[in-house]
Scaffold this motif. Structure first.
Motif, PDB file in Angstrom:
ATOM      1  N   THR A 147      16.087  10.842   3.734  1.00  0.00           N
ATOM      2  CA  THR A 147      14.959  11.674   4.142  1.00  0.00           C
ATOM      3  C   THR A 147      13.711  10.908   4.583  1.00  0.00           C
ATOM      4  OG1 THR A 147      14.342  11.878   1.811  1.00  0.00           O
ATOM      5  CG2 THR A 147      15.663  13.648   2.766  1.00  0.00           C
ATOM      6  N   PHE A 148      13.361   9.825   3.892  1.00  0.00           N
ATOM      7  CA  PHE A 148      12.099   9.172   4.230  1.00  0.00           C
ATOM      8  C   PHE A 148      12.086   8.576   5.636  1.00  0.00           C
ATOM      9  CE2 PHE A 148      11.005   9.393  -0.325  1.00  0.00           C
ATOM     10  CZ  PHE A 148       9.719   9.887  -0.189  1.00  0.00           C
ATOM     11  N   PRO A 149      13.165   7.942   6.123  1.00  0.00           N
ATOM     12  CA  PRO A 149      13.134   7.498   7.523  1.00  0.00           C
ATOM     13  C   PRO A 149      12.985   8.667   8.497  1.00  0.00           C
ATOM     14  CG  PRO A 149      14.868   6.362   6.325  1.00  0.00           C
ATOM     15  CD  PRO A 149      14.373   7.446   5.419  1.00  0.00           C
ATOM     16  N   LEU A 150      13.649   9.794   8.199  1.00  0.00           N
ATOM     17  CA  LEU A 150      13.519  10.964   9.070  1.00  0.00           C
ATOM     18  C   LEU A 150      12.104  11.519   9.032  1.00  0.00           C
ATOM     19  CD1 LEU A 150      16.857  12.862   8.267  1.00  0.00           C
ATOM     20  CD2 LEU A 150      16.340  11.475  10.285  1.00  0.00           C
ATOM     21  N   LEU A 185      -2.540  14.218  -2.858  1.00  0.00           N
ATOM     22  CA  LEU A 185      -3.473  13.279  -2.238  1.00  0.00           C
ATOM     23  C   LEU A 185      -2.836  11.908  -2.037  1.00  0.00           C
ATOM     24  CD1 LEU A 185      -6.781  14.231  -4.096  1.00  0.00           C
ATOM     25  CD2 LEU A 185      -6.042  14.910  -1.800  1.00  0.00           C
ATOM     26  N   SER A 186      -2.021  11.469  -2.995  1.00  0.00           N
ATOM     27  CA  SER A 186      -1.325  10.183  -2.855  1.00  0.00           C
ATOM     28  C   SER A 186      -0.331  10.234  -1.695  1.00  0.00           C
ATOM     29  CB  SER A 186      -0.593   9.844  -4.158  1.00  0.00           C
ATOM     30  OG  SER A 186      -1.475   9.770  -5.244  1.00  0.00           O
ATOM     31  N   ALA A 187       0.432  11.326  -1.616  1.00  0.00           N
ATOM     32  CA  ALA A 187       1.393  11.471  -0.526  1.00  0.00           C
ATOM     33  C   ALA A 187       0.681  11.541   0.813  1.00  0.00           C
ATOM     34  CB  ALA A 187       2.246  12.720  -0.744  1.00  0.00           C
ATOM     35  N   SER A 188      -0.461  12.221   0.856  1.00  0.00           N
ATOM     36  CA  SER A 188      -1.209  12.338   2.102  1.00  0.00           C
ATOM     37  C   SER A 188      -1.706  10.976   2.566  1.00  0.00           C
ATOM     38  CB  SER A 188      -2.394  13.296   1.905  1.00  0.00           C
ATOM     39  OG  SER A 188      -3.093  13.477   3.123  1.00  0.00           O
ATOM     40  N   ALA A 189      -2.184  10.165   1.635  1.00  0.00           N
ATOM     41  CA  ALA A 189      -2.619   8.812   1.995  1.00  0.00           C
ATOM     42  C   ALA A 189      -1.471   8.018   2.606  1.00  0.00           C
ATOM     43  CB  ALA A 189      -3.174   8.095   0.764  1.00  0.00           C
ATOM     44  N   ALA A 190      -0.272   8.150   2.023  1.00  0.00           N
ATOM     45  CA  ALA A 190       0.898   7.447   2.549  1.00  0.00           C
ATOM     46  C   ALA A 190       1.285   7.978   3.922  1.00  0.00           C
ATOM     47  CB  ALA A 190       2.071   7.593   1.581  1.00  0.00           C
ATOM     48  N   ASN A 191       1.185   9.289   4.116  1.00  0.00           N
ATOM     49  CA  ASN A 191       1.519   9.890   5.409  1.00  0.00           C
ATOM     50  C   ASN A 191       0.614   9.363   6.516  1.00  0.00           C
ATOM     51  OD1 ASN A 191       2.826  13.266   4.888  1.00  0.00           O
ATOM     52  ND2 ASN A 191       3.306  11.375   3.821  1.00  0.00           N
ATOM     53  N   CYS A 215       0.836  -1.207   0.000  1.00  0.00           N
ATOM     54  CA  CYS A 215       0.000   0.000   0.000  1.00  0.00           C
ATOM     55  C   CYS A 215       0.869   1.255   0.000  1.00  0.00           C
ATOM     56  CB  CYS A 215      -0.926   0.004   1.214  1.00  0.00           C
ATOM     57  SG  CYS A 215      -2.219  -1.250   1.172  1.00  0.00           S
ATOM     58  N   LEU A 216       1.935   1.232   0.806  1.00  0.00           N
ATOM     59  CA  LEU A 216       2.839   2.375   0.853  1.00  0.00           C
ATOM     60  C   LEU A 216       3.603   2.519  -0.457  1.00  0.00           C
ATOM     61  CD1 LEU A 216       4.026   4.650   2.586  1.00  0.00           C
ATOM     62  CD2 LEU A 216       5.715   3.019   3.436  1.00  0.00           C
ATOM     63  N   GLY A 217       4.039   1.405  -1.020  1.00  0.00           N
ATOM     64  CA  GLY A 217       4.747   1.455  -2.299  1.00  0.00           C
ATOM     65  C   GLY A 217       3.876   2.001  -3.408  1.00  0.00           C
ATOM     66  N   LEU A 218       2.587   1.650  -3.385  1.00  0.00           N
ATOM     67  CA  LEU A 218       1.658   2.140  -4.403  1.00  0.00           C
ATOM     68  C   LEU A 218       1.384   3.633  -4.236  1.00  0.00           C
ATOM     69  CD1 LEU A 218      -0.388   1.685  -6.708  1.00  0.00           C
ATOM     70  CD2 LEU A 218      -2.071   1.055  -4.953  1.00  0.00           C
ATOM     71  N   SER A 219       1.061   4.053  -3.005  1.00  0.00           N
ATOM     72  CA  SER A 219       0.649   5.441  -2.791  1.00  0.00           C
ATOM     73  C   SER A 219       1.821   6.416  -2.833  1.00  0.00           C
ATOM     74  CB  SER A 219      -0.090   5.570  -1.458  1.00  0.00           C
ATOM     75  OG  SER A 219       0.721   5.116  -0.383  1.00  0.00           O
ATOM     76  N   GLN A 220       2.930   6.074  -2.136  1.00  0.00           N
ATOM     77  CA  GLN A 220       4.048   7.015  -2.019  1.00  0.00           C
ATOM     78  C   GLN A 220       5.042   6.890  -3.166  1.00  0.00           C
ATOM     79  OE1 GLN A 220       4.844   9.411   0.822  1.00  0.00           O
ATOM     80  NE2 GLN A 220       5.833  10.092  -1.045  1.00  0.00           N
ATOM     81  N   PHE A 221       5.475   5.680  -3.456  1.00  0.00           N
ATOM     82  CA  PHE A 221       6.602   5.501  -4.369  1.00  0.00           C
ATOM     83  C   PHE A 221       6.202   5.200  -5.808  1.00  0.00           C
ATOM     84  CE2 PHE A 221       8.302   4.078  -0.121  1.00  0.00           C
ATOM     85  CZ  PHE A 221       8.899   5.299   0.147  1.00  0.00           C
ATOM     86  N   THR A 222       4.907   5.087  -6.053  1.00  0.00           N
ATOM     87  CA  THR A 222       4.439   4.919  -7.433  1.00  0.00           C
ATOM     88  C   THR A 222       3.531   6.084  -7.823  1.00  0.00           C
ATOM     89  OG1 THR A 222       4.530   2.506  -7.182  1.00  0.00           O
ATOM     90  CG2 THR A 222       3.317   3.369  -9.070  1.00  0.00           C
ATOM     91  N   MET A 223       2.354   6.175  -7.220  1.00  0.00           N
ATOM     92  CA  MET A 223       1.394   7.196  -7.612  1.00  0.00           C
ATOM     93  C   MET A 223       1.919   8.607  -7.357  1.00  0.00           C
ATOM     94  SD  MET A 223      -2.137   5.406  -6.261  1.00  0.00           S
ATOM     95  CE  MET A 223      -3.119   6.827  -6.758  1.00  0.00           C
ATOM     96  N   MET A 253       9.672   0.370  -1.098  1.00  0.00           N
ATOM     97  CA  MET A 253      10.410   0.828  -2.274  1.00  0.00           C
ATOM     98  C   MET A 253      10.590  -0.289  -3.296  1.00  0.00           C
ATOM     99  SD  MET A 253      13.259   3.319  -0.497  1.00  0.00           S
ATOM    100  CE  MET A 253      12.759   4.884   0.206  1.00  0.00           C
ATOM    101  N   ILE A 254      10.807  -1.514  -2.813  1.00  0.00           N
ATOM    102  CA  ILE A 254      10.906  -2.655  -3.740  1.00  0.00           C
ATOM    103  C   ILE A 254       9.592  -2.829  -4.496  1.00  0.00           C
ATOM    104  CG2 ILE A 254      11.086  -5.174  -3.854  1.00  0.00           C
ATOM    105  CD1 ILE A 254      13.102  -4.972  -1.511  1.00  0.00           C
TER     106      ILE A 254
END
Length: 311
Positions: free
Chosen positions: A240-243, A172-178, A79-87, A199-200
């Protein structure tokens, strides 16, 4: 030990990573522009997260976190890969084909709004009045920056509309991931391991999207393109993403998204140093007002009753 219920953006454990993320992400917008010169955006995103996923796995190993997730963890990683790292990144990279990176960065400052609303709706996170006052002030500053960037664009009205719509999709995609990151079940998972697998999955999804929409991979052999991939993959993602998601887990998605208010100002500052950007009265006023809103919002603390426990 500091009481987590009293955490604010001014707490040292929040402020320092907050500033580091803003400084690094402030430099990514210019680099992204160069990444889409000859390579289709989806493939550039794919290359970025090939580098980032390898780096994140190495970081997880270095920090002693497991390299494997439980079966349920892979659902959240997907879900995170789809919303943050793809969409999110496909929306952003494609938006920069139509409008300036400055306009996209400025619009992304509005991430605080859907983050706060979705955080309240799905996580029950309450925010103090000072947060909403700061948000209102920051929106005025963002609006001035938007007008400044809009006036500077040579693009047609239709291109601007298309670019803005793509940017809204990215927000909106980033917000869903957040918000996903702040959910209790997700907080129970080791952050670095979760990000590595997300990320994979992002690489696999982007590769599939790339083959389906533009065909075989395209690569740009220019040194600047390859350096940009490394910058975006390592500094812009692994560092940055872990922080950033650590901040989300600590103080909630609404206040964490204030990072996006600083990013366009940092981007304009870097453009001043390296690209000869000249500040207008409108841009200066917008940046100052946005920072004033940030300072007001920084005073807001995370109510104890609204905190989402990590376990």
């Amino acid at each position: 030990m500091e009481d987590e219920g009293s955490l604010s953006l001014l707490s040292p454990r929040i402020l320092f990573p907050f500033l580091i993320v803003a400084l690094i992400w402030g430099g990514t917008w210019i680099v992204i522009r160069d990444q889409i010169s000859t390579v289709p955006p989806t493939w550039s995103v794919c290359y970025r997260f090939i580098i980032a996923s390898i780096g994140m796995m190495a970081l997880a190993k270095l920090r002693g976190q497991p390299l494997l997730l439980p079966r349920s963890g892979h659902v959240w990683a997907l879900c995170l890969g789809l919303s943050q790292f793809t969409m999110n990144f496909n929306f952003v990279y494609n938006a920069e084909r139509f409008v300036t990176s400055g306009l996209v960065a400025t619009l992304f400052a509005l991430l605080m709004l859907p983050n706060a609303l979705l955080g309240r709706l799905f996580l029950g996170r309450r925010l103090e009045p000072s947060f909403f006052v700061g948000t209102a002030i920051a929106i005025v500053g963002v609006a001035l920056l938007f007008v400044q960037e809009y006036r500077a664009m040579p693009a047609s009205g239709l291109d601007v509309l298309y670019g803005v719509l793509l940017t809204v999709g990215g927000i909106l995609s980033a917000s869903a991931a957040n918000v996903l990151q702040a959910a209790r079940r997700v907080q129970l998972l080791p952050l670095l391991t979760l990000l590595a697998w997300a990320m994979i999955y992002g690489v696999l999804l982007n590769a599939g999207l790339g083959f389906a929409t533009v065909g075989m991979p395209v690569f740009d052999p220019r040194p600047s393109y390859m350096v940009g991939i490394l910058y975006l993959g390592l500094l812009g993602s692994v560092v940055t993403f872990p922080l950033y998601f650590g901040i989300v887990r600590a103080i909630g998605p609404g206040k964490a998204a204030y990072n996006s208010t600083m990013v366009p100002v940092v981007a304009m500052g870097l453009s001043t140093l390296f690209e000869g950007y000249r500040w207008s009265l409108l841009a200066g006023a917008g940046g100052a007002i946005a920072m004033l809103g940030l300072l007001v919002a920084m005073r807001a603390r995370t109510p104890k009753t609204a905190r989402v426990s990590a376990g």
